[in-house]
Design a protein around this motif. Structure first.
Motif, PDB file in Angstrom:
ATOM      1  N   UNK A   1       0.837  -1.198   0.000  1.00 20.91           N
ATOM      2  CA  UNK A   1       0.000   0.000   0.000  1.00 20.91           C
ATOM      3  C   UNK A   1       0.875   1.253   0.000  1.00 20.91           C
ATOM      4  N   UNK A   2       1.976   1.224   0.745  1.00 15.70           N
ATOM      5  CA  UNK A   2       2.886   2.373   0.789  1.00 15.70           C
ATOM      6  C   UNK A   2       3.440   2.669  -0.601  1.00 15.70           C
ATOM      7  N   UNK A   3       3.851   1.622  -1.342  1.00 14.17           N
ATOM      8  CA  UNK A   3       4.389   1.813  -2.694  1.00 14.17           C
ATOM      9  C   UNK A   3       3.317   2.375  -3.619  1.00 14.17           C
ATOM     10  N   UNK A   4       2.088   1.870  -3.498  1.00  9.10           N
ATOM     11  CA  UNK A   4       0.997   2.373  -4.332  1.00  9.10           C
ATOM     12  C   UNK A   4       0.729   3.848  -4.046  1.00  9.10           C
ATOM     13  N   UNK A   5       0.678   4.204  -2.756  1.00 10.33           N
ATOM     14  CA  UNK A   5       0.432   5.593  -2.381  1.00 10.33           C
ATOM     15  C   UNK A   5       1.580   6.481  -2.846  1.00 10.33           C
ATOM     16  N   UNK A   6       2.823   5.997  -2.681  1.00 10.10           N
ATOM     17  CA  UNK A   6       3.995   6.788  -3.072  1.00 10.10           C
ATOM     18  C   UNK A   6       3.986   7.080  -4.564  1.00 10.10           C
ATOM     19  N   UNK A   7       3.627   6.082  -5.386  1.00  3.14           N
ATOM     20  CA  UNK A   7       3.566   6.297  -6.837  1.00  3.14           C
ATOM     21  C   UNK A   7       2.516   7.337  -7.180  1.00  3.14           C
ATOM     22  N   UNK A   8       1.341   7.213  -6.556  1.00  4.17           N
ATOM     23  CA  UNK A   8       0.250   8.142  -6.855  1.00  4.17           C
ATOM     24  C   UNK A   8       0.594   9.567  -6.429  1.00  4.17           C
ATOM     25  N   UNK A   9       1.126   9.719  -5.213  1.00  2.49           N
ATOM     26  CA  UNK A   9       1.461  11.050  -4.698  1.00  2.49           C
ATOM     27  C   UNK A   9       2.551  11.696  -5.552  1.00  2.49           C
ATOM     28  N   UNK A  10       3.544  10.915  -5.969  1.00  2.00           N
ATOM     29  CA  UNK A  10       4.615  11.479  -6.797  1.00  2.00           C
ATOM     30  C   UNK A  10       4.083  11.915  -8.163  1.00  2.00           C
ATOM     31  N   UNK A  11       3.221  11.095  -8.761  1.00  2.00           N
ATOM     32  CA  UNK A  11       2.624  11.457 -10.050  1.00  2.00           C
ATOM     33  C   UNK A  11       1.818  12.746  -9.928  1.00  2.00           C
TER      34      UNK A  11
ATOM     35  N   UNK B   1       5.271   6.227 -15.915  1.00  2.00           N
ATOM     36  CA  UNK B   1       5.291   7.271 -16.931  1.00  2.00           C
ATOM     37  C   UNK B   1       4.076   7.190 -17.849  1.00  2.00           C
ATOM     38  N   UNK B   2       3.634   5.983 -18.170  1.00  2.00           N
ATOM     39  CA  UNK B   2       2.434   5.840 -19.016  1.00  2.00           C
ATOM     40  C   UNK B   2       1.210   6.409 -18.315  1.00  2.00           C
ATOM     41  N   UNK B   3       1.078   6.099 -17.009  1.00  2.00           N
ATOM     42  CA  UNK B   3      -0.063   6.608 -16.256  1.00  2.00           C
ATOM     43  C   UNK B   3       0.012   8.124 -16.122  1.00  2.00           C
ATOM     44  N   UNK B   4       1.240   8.646 -15.903  1.00  2.00           N
ATOM     45  CA  UNK B   4       1.391  10.099 -15.783  1.00  2.00           C
ATOM     46  C   UNK B   4       0.964  10.797 -17.077  1.00  2.00           C
ATOM     47  N   UNK B   5       1.365  10.239 -18.217  1.00  2.00           N
ATOM     48  CA  UNK B   5       0.982  10.840 -19.497  1.00  2.00           C
ATOM     49  C   UNK B   5      -0.531  10.831 -19.661  1.00  2.00           C
ATOM     50  N   UNK B   6      -1.151   9.680 -19.383  1.00  2.00           N
ATOM     51  CA  UNK B   6      -2.605   9.577 -19.506  1.00  2.00           C
ATOM     52  C   UNK B   6      -3.306  10.548 -18.562  1.00  2.00           C
ATOM     53  N   UNK B   7      -2.832  10.596 -17.309  1.00  2.00           N
ATOM     54  CA  UNK B   7      -3.468  11.445 -16.306  1.00  2.00           C
ATOM     55  C   UNK B   7      -3.246  12.922 -16.617  1.00  2.00           C
ATOM     56  N   UNK B   8      -2.098  13.245 -17.233  1.00  2.00           N
ATOM     57  CA  UNK B   8      -1.827  14.622 -17.622  1.00  2.00           C
ATOM     58  C   UNK B   8      -2.838  15.085 -18.669  1.00  2.00           C
TER      59      UNK B   8
END
Length: 438
Positions: free
Chosen positions: A3-13, A363-370
């Motif tokens: 869960x920590x890794x999932x949250x960290x990825x989301x918060x950083x994005x 990076x793929x998710x960041x591009x889509x979310x951007x």
């Protein structure tokens, strides 16, 4: 730890996207000599985790991770600073600048989001290429479950086009079908067009679009699980299912359908092994799972791109993602599809993150979310960038500024709309958690 890794990825994005989006407002504001009072990552309701004044701007980090903001002097925004607006306009204020400069400041964030997605997709294409399953490689057609059948599809169909557009990528065709109005297929040697009904879409969204359509495979066993019913019966990797209880089996989905429909029942399975036919008797467990997986030959191909080829391809991919998001918005607001029930907020998005750090996904998710943030922010809703743009375009066309009362009322209406949407997405997140617990 997961869960920590999932949250960290989301918060950083989110942090990267918010900072770059706000820089899209900040930089042109400074270029046009407009005073920026605050630059915050996340919202500092009542207090901030960190803040420091550098020059005329206070930079900080809020505690509420739902976005960020820049506070530009002389602008009616979420701060609703009526005291400042009651003072005579100053040359460094937003309201004193020409309309075209104010327009550039307001669209800056959206432009940065779009350019960021374009840049990321370009780099990803150069590094990894574009891997996909060509729709025309599916010589056995598709397999659909009962949900896919409600959409009007049938196992064995070959997807030719969605909404008149030829399909190239099988995975994209799946999403196109959910968002489209009609699909053209080849069925029993004939080309037919099948309308995609709202009722069919509602069935797909009810199960969150999971595996309603896949490509057909030959019934060849690749994996046999240890201590499974299949292993105990004598099935081995490489066996090709020929018949079950005397019924000829041509495809893997036909085999699994019989297995799932036969819990606690004996089956007589005929397999091809080393060019010989062998009969195996098997008792299906109560769960309807015997412990085998198919021989999935990799049908995917990868298109390689050089840097200069990737630039237009990255642009086209960004536009393609934007187009799909516009279609998603249309489907979400069609209450008959029930898609609004599947809208995810921060909790749901965190659950989408991979359990281990995955830079490709990141990076793929960041591009889509951007792209998604660019689309949402440009909507003509007061309190969003698009709302400010709407009023500015009105001013540029008519030559008259909307009154401050109109702008303030618009901000309040926009906040009410956004608050309602936030309640919806958070409510969906919480309700989905409750359903899993129950």
């Amino acid at each position: 730890m997961t869960v920590f890794i999932q949250i960290a990825q989301f918060v950083l994005i989110i942090s990267i996207l918010v900072i770059l989006h706000e820089l899209g407002h900040f930089i042109p504001a400074k270029l046009f000599k407009t005073k920026v009072e605050k630059f915050f990552l996340f919202f500092d309701v009542k207090f901030a985790l960190f803040k420091k004044k550098i020059g005329e701007t206070v930079y900080g980090i809020g505690w509420l991770p739902l976005g960020g903001y820049v506070k530009i002097a002389g602008m009616i925004d979420e701060s609703m600073d009526k005291e400042q607006m009651s003072q005579p306009p100053q040359p460094w204020e937003f309201r004193s600048k020409p309309a075209w400069q104010r327009l550039i400041i307001m669209i800056g964030g959206v432009v940065v989001n779009f350019l960021l997605a374009w840049a990321i997709y370009t780099v990803l294409l150069v590094k990894y290429g574009d891997t996909y399953i060509p729709a025309d490689s599916l010589k056995y057609g598709i397999y659909v479950d009962s949900i896919g059948e409600k959409l009007g599809l049938k196992s064995g169909d070959k997807i030719l086009a969605v909404d008149g557009k030829e399909t190239k990528n099988f995975d994209e065709a799946v999403l196109d079908i959910i968002l489209g109005d009609e699909v053209t297929v080849k069925r029993d040697g004939k080309t037919i067009t099948v309308p995609i009904t709202d009722e069919g879409k509602e069935s797909v969204f009810r199960v969150q679009g999971r595996n309603f359509m896949n490509y057909r495979r030959k019934p060849v066993i690749k994996i046999v699980s240890e201590k499974s019913a299949a292993e105990e019966a004598g099935l081995i990797p490489g066996d090709e299912i020929a018949m079950v209880n005397g019924r000829t089996i041509d495809y893997w989905d036909e085999f699994t359908k019989i297995i799932k429909a036969s819990p606690d029942k004996p089956l007589r399975i005929t397999v091809k092994r080393n060019n010989d036919l062998k009969q195996i008797n098997l008792q299906v467990p109560t769960a309807g799972i015997i412990g085998v997986a198919p021989d999935v030959k990799d049908l995917s191909i990868t298109d390689e791109y050089g840097f200069f080829e990737a630039i237009p391809a990255g642009f086209n991919k960004t536009i393609n993602v934007l187009t799909k998001q516009v279609k998603q918005f249309k489907v979400i607001f069609n209450t008959k599809t029930g898609a609004y029930k599947q809208v995810k907020g921060p909790i749901g998005i965190v659950e989408m993150m991979p359990p281990t750090w995955d830079w490709g996904f990141f990076w793929s998710f960041m591009a889509m979310f951007s792209v998604w943030l660019a689309f949402l922010n440009i909507l003509p809703i007061p309190a969003l960038d698009g709302g400010h743009v709407m009023f500015l375009l009105y001013e540029m066309i008519t030559g008259r500024k909307p009154s401050e009362k109109v702008l303030e009322t618009g901000q309040i209406i926009g906040f009410v709309i956004l608050a309602g949407l936030m309640l919806l997405v958070f409510g969906n997140d919480i309700w989905n958690i409750i359903k899993r617990i129950l």
